[in-house]
Motif scaffolding. Structure first.
Motif, PDB file in Angstrom:
ATOM      1  N   GLY A  84       2.040  16.555  -4.246  1.00 16.48           N
ATOM      2  CA  GLY A  84       1.696  17.244  -3.010  1.00 16.48           C
ATOM      3  C   GLY A  84       0.825  16.439  -2.072  1.00 16.48           C
ATOM      4  O   GLY A  84       0.748  16.760  -0.882  1.00 16.48           O
ATOM      5  N   ASP A  85       0.172  15.385  -2.579  1.00 16.32           N
ATOM      6  CA  ASP A  85      -0.657  14.542  -1.707  1.00 16.32           C
ATOM      7  C   ASP A  85       0.236  13.727  -0.769  1.00 16.32           C
ATOM      8  O   ASP A  85       1.335  13.319  -1.151  1.00 16.32           O
ATOM      9  CB  ASP A  85      -1.518  13.588  -2.533  1.00 16.32           C
ATOM     10  N   ASP A  86      -0.251  13.474   0.437  1.00 20.74           N
ATOM     11  CA  ASP A  86       0.537  12.731   1.417  1.00 20.74           C
ATOM     12  C   ASP A  86      -0.030  11.332   1.665  1.00 20.74           C
ATOM     13  O   ASP A  86       0.129  10.772   2.750  1.00 20.74           O
ATOM     14  CB  ASP A  86       0.626  13.502   2.734  1.00 20.74           C
ATOM     15  N   ASP A  87      -0.677  10.775   0.645  1.00 15.91           N
ATOM     16  CA  ASP A  87      -1.282   9.448   0.795  1.00 15.91           C
ATOM     17  C   ASP A  87      -0.251   8.376   1.129  1.00 15.91           C
ATOM     18  O   ASP A  87      -0.518   7.474   1.927  1.00 15.91           O
ATOM     19  CB  ASP A  87      -2.035   9.052  -0.483  1.00 15.91           C
ATOM     20  N   ILE A  88       0.926   8.433   0.496  1.00 17.29           N
ATOM     21  CA  ILE A  88       1.974   7.444   0.751  1.00 17.29           C
ATOM     22  C   ILE A  88       2.813   7.964   1.914  1.00 17.29           C
ATOM     23  O   ILE A  88       3.597   8.906   1.763  1.00 17.29           O
ATOM     24  CB  ILE A  88       2.853   7.210  -0.489  1.00 17.29           C
ATOM     25  N   THR A  89       2.648   7.373   3.068  1.00 20.51           N
ATOM     26  CA  THR A  89       3.281   7.856   4.290  1.00 20.51           C
ATOM     27  C   THR A  89       4.785   8.083   4.117  1.00 20.51           C
ATOM     28  O   THR A  89       5.499   7.206   3.605  1.00 20.51           O
ATOM     29  CB  THR A  89       3.049   6.853   5.432  1.00 20.51           C
ATOM     30  N   SER A  90       5.226   9.285   4.507  1.00 17.16           N
ATOM     31  CA  SER A  90       6.644   9.696   4.554  1.00 17.16           C
ATOM     32  C   SER A  90       7.245  10.015   3.190  1.00 17.16           C
ATOM     33  O   SER A  90       8.404  10.421   3.120  1.00 17.16           O
ATOM     34  CB  SER A  90       7.512   8.634   5.253  1.00 17.16           C
ATOM     35  N   TRP A  91       6.498   9.860   2.111  1.00 16.33           N
ATOM     36  CA  TRP A  91       7.029  10.136   0.776  1.00 16.33           C
ATOM     37  C   TRP A  91       6.395  11.391   0.184  1.00 16.33           C
ATOM     38  O   TRP A  91       5.205  11.648   0.385  1.00 16.33           O
ATOM     39  CB  TRP A  91       6.794   8.955  -0.160  1.00 16.33           C
ATOM     40  N   VAL A  92       7.200  12.141  -0.571  1.00 16.59           N
ATOM     41  CA  VAL A  92       6.740  13.343  -1.249  1.00 16.59           C
ATOM     42  C   VAL A  92       6.587  13.042  -2.736  1.00 16.59           C
ATOM     43  O   VAL A  92       7.545  12.597  -3.391  1.00 16.59           O
ATOM     44  CB  VAL A  92       7.722  14.517  -1.050  1.00 16.59           C
ATOM     45  N   VAL A  93       5.406  13.256  -3.263  1.00 10.99           N
ATOM     46  CA  VAL A  93       5.134  13.008  -4.679  1.00 10.99           C
ATOM     47  C   VAL A  93       5.267  14.318  -5.444  1.00 10.99           C
ATOM     48  O   VAL A  93       4.710  15.348  -5.041  1.00 10.99           O
ATOM     49  CB  VAL A  93       3.725  12.418  -4.871  1.00 10.99           C
ATOM     50  N   GLY A  94       6.019  14.294  -6.551  1.00  9.78           N
ATOM     51  CA  GLY A  94       6.198  15.478  -7.373  1.00  9.78           C
ATOM     52  C   GLY A  94       5.922  15.182  -8.833  1.00  9.78           C
ATOM     53  O   GLY A  94       5.361  14.136  -9.183  1.00  9.78           O
ATOM     54  N   GLY A  95       6.325  16.096  -9.707  1.00 11.97           N
ATOM     55  CA  GLY A  95       6.068  15.924 -11.134  1.00 11.97           C
ATOM     56  C   GLY A  95       4.582  15.922 -11.413  1.00 11.97           C
ATOM     57  O   GLY A  95       3.831  16.732 -10.874  1.00 11.97           O
ATOM     58  N   ALA A  96       4.150  14.989 -12.260  1.00  9.82           N
ATOM     59  CA  ALA A  96       2.731  14.886 -12.596  1.00  9.82           C
ATOM     60  C   ALA A  96       1.967  13.940 -11.680  1.00  9.82           C
ATOM     61  O   ALA A  96       0.748  13.828 -11.782  1.00  9.82           O
ATOM     62  CB  ALA A  96       2.578  14.423 -14.045  1.00  9.82           C
ATOM     63  N   GLY A  97       2.699  13.261 -10.778  1.00  5.93           N
ATOM     64  CA  GLY A  97       2.069  12.287  -9.893  1.00  5.93           C
ATOM     65  C   GLY A  97       2.538  10.881 -10.201  1.00  5.93           C
ATOM     66  O   GLY A  97       3.262  10.642 -11.178  1.00  5.93           O
ATOM     67  N   VAL A  98       2.145   9.944  -9.351  1.00  2.00           N
ATOM     68  CA  VAL A  98       2.542   8.545  -9.531  1.00  2.00           C
ATOM     69  C   VAL A  98       1.319   7.655  -9.362  1.00  2.00           C
ATOM     70  O   VAL A  98       0.292   8.072  -8.825  1.00  2.00           O
ATOM     71  CB  VAL A  98       3.628   8.129  -8.511  1.00  2.00           C
ATOM     72  N   ASP A  99       1.438   6.405  -9.831  1.00  2.41           N
ATOM     73  CA  ASP A  99       0.391   5.405  -9.634  1.00  2.41           C
ATOM     74  C   ASP A  99       0.859   4.414  -8.568  1.00  2.41           C
ATOM     75  O   ASP A  99       1.957   3.855  -8.659  1.00  2.41           O
ATOM     76  CB  ASP A  99       0.086   4.665 -10.941  1.00  2.41           C
ATOM     77  N   TRP A 100       0.008   4.215  -7.581  1.00  2.00           N
ATOM     78  CA  TRP A 100       0.287   3.321  -6.454  1.00  2.00           C
ATOM     79  C   TRP A 100      -0.490   2.032  -6.701  1.00  2.00           C
ATOM     80  O   TRP A 100      -1.721   2.024  -6.653  1.00  2.00           O
ATOM     81  CB  TRP A 100      -0.174   4.027  -5.192  1.00  2.00           C
ATOM     82  N   HIS A 101       0.224   0.958  -7.014  1.00  6.63           N
ATOM     83  CA  HIS A 101      -0.420  -0.285  -7.456  1.00  6.63           C
ATOM     84  C   HIS A 101      -0.492  -1.331  -6.352  1.00  6.63           C
ATOM     85  O   HIS A 101       0.433  -1.468  -5.547  1.00  6.63           O
ATOM     86  CB  HIS A 101       0.360  -0.895  -8.628  1.00  6.63           C
ATOM     87  N   ASN A 102      -1.594  -2.101  -6.397  1.00 11.65           N
ATOM     88  CA  ASN A 102      -1.672  -3.285  -5.546  1.00 11.65           C
ATOM     89  C   ASN A 102      -1.423  -4.519  -6.411  1.00 11.65           C
ATOM     90  O   ASN A 102      -0.810  -4.421  -7.477  1.00 11.65           O
ATOM     91  CB  ASN A 102      -3.021  -3.342  -4.808  1.00 11.65           C
TER      92      ASN A 102
END
Length: 224
Positions: free
Chosen positions: A46-64
C-alpha cells in the motif's frame, strides 16, 4: 514521382516505428520515488514510495548498490522476498497502463537471483498480465557480481487498461528474485504497399536510407 512517393511511405513507416517504441511503463527501473533506506528499504503493501508501482503481498525490499552490485539500470532494483519465511513472506509489484484492445504488446524485464547457501537455484519469478500467467527463471549469481538476464513475453491487450504483476515463486531466502528495467511497447504492424513495398531495414540503416533519399528528392526538386 516514384522517389517522392517512396520517401513519403518511408517517412510514415519510420514515424510509426518511433511512436510504437514508447515504453508504456512508468519508472520501469525503479529510480524514482522516496528511497530512504541504507542498504535497502522495505516497502510495505500500500505504500507509494516506488513511483507508479503498487506494492502488495507482504511487501518488497528496494535495494541500492551497497549489497546488490549492480542493478541492471541505474542504482536501484526490487527484491520480491523479505526475510525468507516462505511465500507468505513475499510481495508483489504491479502497475496498470493504457492499452488498445486487440493490439499486440511486448513485455521485457531483467531478472537476477542473488545466491545464498540455502537459496533456491535457479531463481524464479511469476508474471501475470492480461489473463496470462508465466514463470521465468534465471541461474543464481553472487550478490556482488549479479548476472542479469532479459525476459520477454508477448501478449494481446483485451481492454483499454492492462495490469502487469510480478511475484516470487519461492519464499526461501531473504534475497529473492531481483527485478529491474521493466518495459512494455506496442508491436508495430508492418507497413505494406502493394505497388511499392518498403524494404526491411534496421533503425540505423533506415535513417541512412531516409537521409540519402531525401537528398535525392531535394536535388530532383531543384532541377528545372
Amino acid at each position: 514521382m516514384r522517389i517522392n512517393r517512396f520517401l513519403l511511405l518511408l517517412s510514415i513507416s519510420l514515424m510509426a516505428q518511433s511512436a510504437v517504441a514508447q515504453n508504456l511503463i512508468d519508472n520501469g527501473s525503479f529510480e524514482n520515488g522516496d528511497y530512504s533506506g541504507g542498504a535497502w528499504e522495505t516497502v510495505s503493501p500500500g505504500d507509494d514510495d516506488i513511483t507508479s508501482w503498487v506494492v502488495g503481498g507482504a511487501g518488497v525490499d528496494w535495494h541500492n548498490t551497497i549489497e546488490m552490485q549492480f542493478p541492471n539500470d541505474g542504482s536501484l532494483a526490487v527484491d520480491l522476498n523479505l526475510s525468507g519465511g516462505g511465500l507468505s513472506d513475499t510481495g508483489t509489484l504491479s502497475q496498470s497502463f493504457a492499452t488498445a484492445s486487440g493490439q499486440k504488446y511486448h513485455l521485457t524485464f531483467f531478472l537476477a537471483g542473488p545466491a545464498g547457501d540455502t537459496f533456491p537455484d535457479p531463481r524464479e519469478i511469476q508474471v501475470d498480465i492480461d489473463g496470462l500467467t508465466q514463470t521465468f527463471s534465471t541461474p543464481a549469481s553472487p550478490h556482488d557480481a549479479l548476472v542479469w538476464e532479459q525476459m520477454d513475453l508477448e501478449f494481446t491487450a483485451t481492454d483499454v487498461q492492462t495490469t502487469v504483476m510480478f511475484s516470487s515463486v519461492d519464499g526461501t531466502g531473504f534475497w529473492g528474485p531481483l527485478l529491474d528495467s521493466v518495459s512494455v511497447t506496442a508491436i508495430a504492424s508492418p507497413v505494406v504497399s502493394e505497388q511499392e513495398p518498403i524494404p526491411a531495414v534496421g533503425s540505423v540503416g533506415a535513417a541512412i536510407l531516409f537521409g540519402t533519399l531525401l537528398l535525392f528528392g531535394l536535388v530532383a526538386l531543384r532541377k528545372p
